[in-house]
Motif scaffolding. Structure first.
Motif, mmCIF file in Angstrom:
data_model
loop_
_atom_site.group_PDB
_atom_site.id
_atom_site.type_symbol
_atom_site.label_atom_id
_atom_site.label_comp_id
_atom_site.label_asym_id
_atom_site.label_seq_id
_atom_site.Cartn_x
_atom_site.Cartn_y
_atom_site.Cartn_z
ATOM 1 N N ALA A 121 0.829 -1.214 0.000
ATOM 2 C CA ALA A 121 0.000 0.000 0.000
ATOM 3 C C ALA A 121 0.858 1.255 0.000
ATOM 4 O O ALA A 121 0.329 2.367 0.018
ATOM 5 N N GLY A 122 2.180 1.093 -0.006
ATOM 6 C CA GLY A 122 3.027 2.258 -0.193
ATOM 7 C C GLY A 122 3.928 2.642 0.966
ATOM 8 O O GLY A 122 4.573 3.674 0.928
ATOM 9 N N VAL A 129 4.075 -5.150 -5.932
ATOM 10 C CA VAL A 129 4.030 -3.737 -6.304
ATOM 11 C C VAL A 129 5.292 -3.312 -7.076
ATOM 12 O O VAL A 129 5.283 -2.312 -7.779
ATOM 13 N N GLU A 181 1.415 9.904 2.323
ATOM 14 C CA GLU A 181 2.672 10.654 2.184
ATOM 15 C C GLU A 181 3.749 9.802 1.531
ATOM 16 O O GLU A 181 4.388 10.211 0.569
ATOM 17 N N SER A 183 3.636 6.968 -0.197
ATOM 18 C CA SER A 183 3.455 6.492 -1.566
ATOM 19 C C SER A 183 3.507 7.641 -2.573
ATOM 20 O O SER A 183 3.988 7.473 -3.685
ATOM 21 N N TYR A 184 3.051 8.808 -2.153
ATOM 22 C CA TYR A 184 3.117 9.957 -3.059
ATOM 23 C C TYR A 184 4.564 10.410 -3.263
ATOM 24 O O TYR A 184 4.984 10.712 -4.373
ATOM 25 N N TYR A 232 7.206 8.556 -3.092
ATOM 26 C CA TYR A 232 7.869 7.579 -3.948
ATOM 27 C C TYR A 232 7.505 7.814 -5.420
ATOM 28 O O TYR A 232 8.359 7.810 -6.296
ATOM 29 N N GLN A 233 6.208 8.038 -5.675
ATOM 30 C CA GLN A 233 5.747 8.268 -7.042
ATOM 31 C C GLN A 233 6.443 9.494 -7.655
ATOM 32 O O GLN A 233 6.863 9.478 -8.804
ATOM 33 N N GLN A 234 6.587 10.539 -6.838
ATOM 34 C CA GLN A 234 7.247 11.742 -7.347
ATOM 35 C C GLN A 234 8.721 11.488 -7.633
ATOM 36 O O GLN A 234 9.265 11.990 -8.613
ATOM 37 N N GLU A 257 8.839 9.865 -10.895
ATOM 38 C CA GLU A 257 8.539 10.770 -12.010
ATOM 39 C C GLU A 257 9.663 11.770 -12.248
ATOM 40 O O GLU A 257 9.868 12.219 -13.364
ATOM 41 N N HIS A 301 -7.764 -1.897 -2.700
ATOM 42 C CA HIS A 301 -6.400 -1.450 -2.999
ATOM 43 C C HIS A 301 -6.453 -0.031 -3.539
ATOM 44 O O HIS A 301 -6.671 0.185 -4.723
ATOM 45 N N ASP A 302 -6.253 0.936 -2.656
ATOM 46 C CA ASP A 302 -6.512 2.318 -3.042
ATOM 47 C C ASP A 302 -5.254 3.167 -3.192
ATOM 48 O O ASP A 302 -5.336 4.371 -3.319
ATOM 49 N N ARG A 303 -4.091 2.515 -3.182
ATOM 50 C CA ARG A 303 -2.858 3.292 -3.289
ATOM 51 C C ARG A 303 -2.823 4.117 -4.572
ATOM 52 O O ARG A 303 -2.586 5.316 -4.559
ATOM 53 N N VAL A 340 -2.866 8.218 -4.998
ATOM 54 C CA VAL A 340 -1.706 8.906 -5.577
ATOM 55 C C VAL A 340 -2.162 9.762 -6.760
ATOM 56 O O VAL A 340 -1.778 10.927 -6.896
ATOM 57 N N ARG A 382 -4.137 12.835 -5.639
ATOM 58 C CA ARG A 382 -3.273 13.887 -5.111
ATOM 59 C C ARG A 382 -2.486 14.597 -6.208
ATOM 60 O O ARG A 382 -2.320 15.816 -6.162
ATOM 61 N N SER A 437 2.951 7.461 -15.592
ATOM 62 C CA SER A 437 3.349 8.674 -14.890
ATOM 63 C C SER A 437 2.085 9.496 -14.628
ATOM 64 O O SER A 437 1.227 9.620 -15.500
ATOM 65 N N THR A 438 1.974 10.058 -13.426
ATOM 66 C CA THR A 438 0.773 10.847 -13.127
ATOM 67 C C THR A 438 0.683 12.062 -14.062
ATOM 68 O O THR A 438 -0.402 12.543 -14.345
#
Lengths: 551, 142
Positions: free
Chosen positions: A240-241, A327, A441, A443-444, A446-448, A451, B20-22, B26, B29, B120-121
């Motif tokens: 879940a991150g 994941v 926080e 997971s966001y 990490y995503q950034q 990117e 599963h809402d990750r 993301v 946001r 990518s978002t």
């Protein structure tokens, strides 16, 4: 200072009496014969903290492994998670996996089952048999394990909110076939706290949910003594991150929360604690993952002994299953996932896991096909039989980096555990939205990083030339829904309605009066009450839980 | 509502039983950080709940996140209900664990875009910044 030869003479020997060394060559390809264990003595260095921090395999604080002889005697259990469609289809897959050399079963259920709905419930539409097998009553469970000797295999079941009911169905199958409950081995996941934190397959509010878990703590050791009635899970938290440190901290905090709830009920720690098991994720950061497993064992041992006063060494041992990180797998260039899984599996083994599931390379696309699941199992077998990492126990101990990182992860995890304790425990932290915020926080962030290309993922944000590739996909037959509905109709038609009514009334009484629900679940299962019927009784008594929609 | 300062409104939803809402969070946001107005419905939404929230909130687009394999069923239902309620101009997009061969089938249903794992978002932001103003122009709003 305890010496290695004392450990060899005592703990190692005792371990071999239980389980002799495997009859394979414990020799390198150059014919060097590694000893079962290496310590600072072997290279002539001093490590004043050796005993306190690292110790010996099979001895407190278990940093180097929970068993004396670890993989020299017994490899980890290769336990592949499987389940899709009808009970008949999954039963067939189980038999194939056992034939392919798998050593334990692991059941994946579909979402309606995980959420406590029958296959013919309106909310089940479109979901039946999709990401696991559909089990709505004892009739499905009987087919699922048809032709499989329950005293010979161990079965792990990934079920949480309806865990009591599903476990009861398994036990009812065993009872009807004349197997001895005392000889049954296996695990139910049954970890509801991490559902509130991460996976979100909760039905009831936290308090009654934990009550149902503690019912199994109380009833399990007396009735099915070899069964692990909980697998405290970090896996889903990580997926879940969370970070590895958060996974470590929150999982152990969950474990301690259950211990405290069981103590509050007046249970004897040394009766229930030996049957608590764990489940961790293994992600890509190789050394961090190895350190995580070692730190987890040390923290659990220390706290169980010093804080909770457990006296039985079995209560101090953190026995764990591990699974490679779904994941981390990419939908792009899916064959690369075979390499990822191999590296992650190696980390789990070097971390001393007791059981392992390796993900199939097509995980980011769909359920595994038979071929992809077989490659994943073969990956474990290659590590076990060809790499030599099993020659000697905890081979990375004494690495400056691994030991430092083990200490560091322990330090950071303990700080988080203390923070949760200051909040008043895990349930309170759930109610305050602490985990939701922290996960969002992490997971966001990490995503950034991905990117911004601060973190490179091969085939996703770098090295993206794609060789066109057709990955065969396991599709679930839409007929499943119809087959299930027909079977349920037949079950309802053919069972004894009076027995059903009495069994459900017994369950309701136990829930209302706060008695242990497990004997009633077993009676309900034997009476062919459906999963939905059992869960509906509890929904009425306990109410259901909705989490705040936090982004 | 007129002119360039109109903000894109998006509903992000998790239909069905899958928790599963990750990814959904993301994405929600990231869209918010890109200056859009985002409504996240929370878990376990029925298609009826999703469509009624979308109409009530007057959104430009609905993003569905589904990892359970039940994507065909939910996209079909949401699309049907949007049409039934005269709101078929609301853009429908989605993501999750969706096999490649199902993507053309979803497009046929009228799903505007499907974003799989590893997207990518920024790609989702770009897609909405292009597709939503087109919708406004079609409605004479932009």
């Amino acid at each position: 200072m305890r010496k290695k030869h004392d450990w060899l003479r005592e703990t190692y020997q005792k371990s071999l009496e239980k389980m002799p060394e495997r009859p394979v060559a414990h020799r390198t390809l150059s014919d060097i014969a590694p000893e079962p264990l290496y310590t600072p003595e072997d290279i002539g260095v001093l490590d004043p903290e050796y005993e306190e921090k690292r110790g010996y395999p099979g001895e407190y604080p278990y940093t180097r492994g929970v068993y004396g002889s670890m993989y020299r005697s017994k490899l980890w259990t290769m336990r592949m998670f499987a389940g899709f469609g009808t009970a008949e289809q999954t039963n067939e897959r189980f038999k194939k996996l056992l034939k392919a050399g798998q050593t334990g079963l692991s059941v994946a259920f579909d979402l309606p089952t995980l959420m406590g709905y029958d296959s013919d419930h309106p909310l089940s539409k479109g979901e039946v048999g999709k990401c696991g097998v559909a089990v709505s009553s004892l009739a499905d469970m009987e087919i699922l394990f048809d032709g499989i000797n329950l005293e010979e295999v161990t079965t792990s079941m990934t079920i949480n909110s309806p865990a009591n009911a599903i476990w009861a169905m398994y036990l009812a199958v065993a009872k009807k076939r004349g197997y001895d409950w005392k000889k049954l081995g296996g695990t139910i996941q049954n970890d509801i706290l991490k559902e509130f934190i991460a996976q979100k397959e909760f039905i009831f509010p936290p308090e009654p949910s934990v009550k149902l878990v503690i019912d199994t703590f109380e009833w399990g050791p007396k009735n099915v003594p070899k069964w692990n009635f909980i697998s405290v899970s970090g896996y889903h938290i990580r997926e879940a991150g969370s970070t590895a440190v958060q996974e470590l901290a929150w999982t152990l905090a969950d474990g301690f929360e259950y211990v405290e709830a069981a103590l509050k009920r007046g249970l004897d720690i040394d009766e229930f604690a030996p049957r608590i098991s764990f489940f961790f994720d293994v992600h890509n950061d190789f050394f961090e993952e190895i350190a995580k497993f070692r730190a987890a064992r040390r923290i659990w041992a220390k706290e169980m002994r010093n804080r909770y006063g457990a006296k039985n060494p079995a209560s101090w041992m953190l026995r764990t299953h591990a699974q490679t990180a779904g994941v981390s797998l990419t939908a792009q260039q899916p064959l690369n996932n075979i390499a990822r899984v191999a590296i992650q599996a190696l980390a789990a083994v070097l971390g001393g896991t007791n059981s392992l599931h390796t993900d199939a390379y097509d995980e980011a696309l769909a359920l595994p096909t038979e071929e992809s699941a077989t490659i994943a199992l073969r990956t474990q077998q290659i590590i076990a039989y060809e790499t030599g990492v099993t020659h000697t126990i905890d081979p990375l101990a004494g690495s400056y980096y691994v030991e430092w990182l083990t200490d560091e992860m322990e330090r950071q995890a303990m700080a988080i555990i203390e923070e949760i304790r200051r909040m008043g425990g895990v349930v309170r932290a759930i109610e305050e939205g602490y985990f939701l915020r922290e996960l969002a926080e992490a997971s966001y962030r990490y995503q950034q990083e991905v990117e911004r290309k601060e973190r490179i993922i091969v085939g996703v944000n770098a090295f993206t030339d794609e060789i066109p590739l057709k990955v065969p996909i396991q599709l679930v037959d839409p007929e499943v829904e119809r087959v299930q509905a027909e079977r349920l109709a037949r079950v309802r038609r053919e069972r004894d309605p009076k027995r059903v009514e009495e069994a459900l009334a017994g369950l309701r009484r136990a829930a209302v009066e706060g008695q242990n629900t497990m004997p009633h679940f077993v009676e309900c299962a034997l009476a062919y009450c459906t999963l939905g019927e059992m869960m509906d009784v509890l929904r009425e008594v306990y109410g259901t839980y909705q989490e705040p929609a936090y982004v | 509502m007129q002119g360039v300062d109109r903000r894109i409104r998006v509903l992000i939803a998790k239909p069905g039983l899958d928790g599963h809402d990750r990814g959904a969070k993301v994405v929600a946001r990231a869209l918010r950080d890109a200056g859009m107005e985002v409504i996240y419905t929370g878990l376990r939404q029925t298609p009826e709940m999703i469509v009624s929230a979308a109409i009530q909130e007057d959104v430009d687009a609905i993003g569905l996140s589904i990892l359970s394999g039940a994507h065909m069923h939910y996209f079909r239902e949401v699309k049907r209900l949007l049409e039934e309620q005269g709101a078929s101009d609301i853009l429908l997009f989605g993501g999750g664990i969706i096999p490649d061969e199902d993507v053309p089938k979803l497009k046929e249903l009228g799903v505007a875009a499907v974003f799989g794992p590893g997207t990518s978002t920024q790609d989702i932001v770009d897609f909405l910044r292009q597709a939503v103003p087109e919708r406004w122009r079609a409605q004479g709003l932009g």
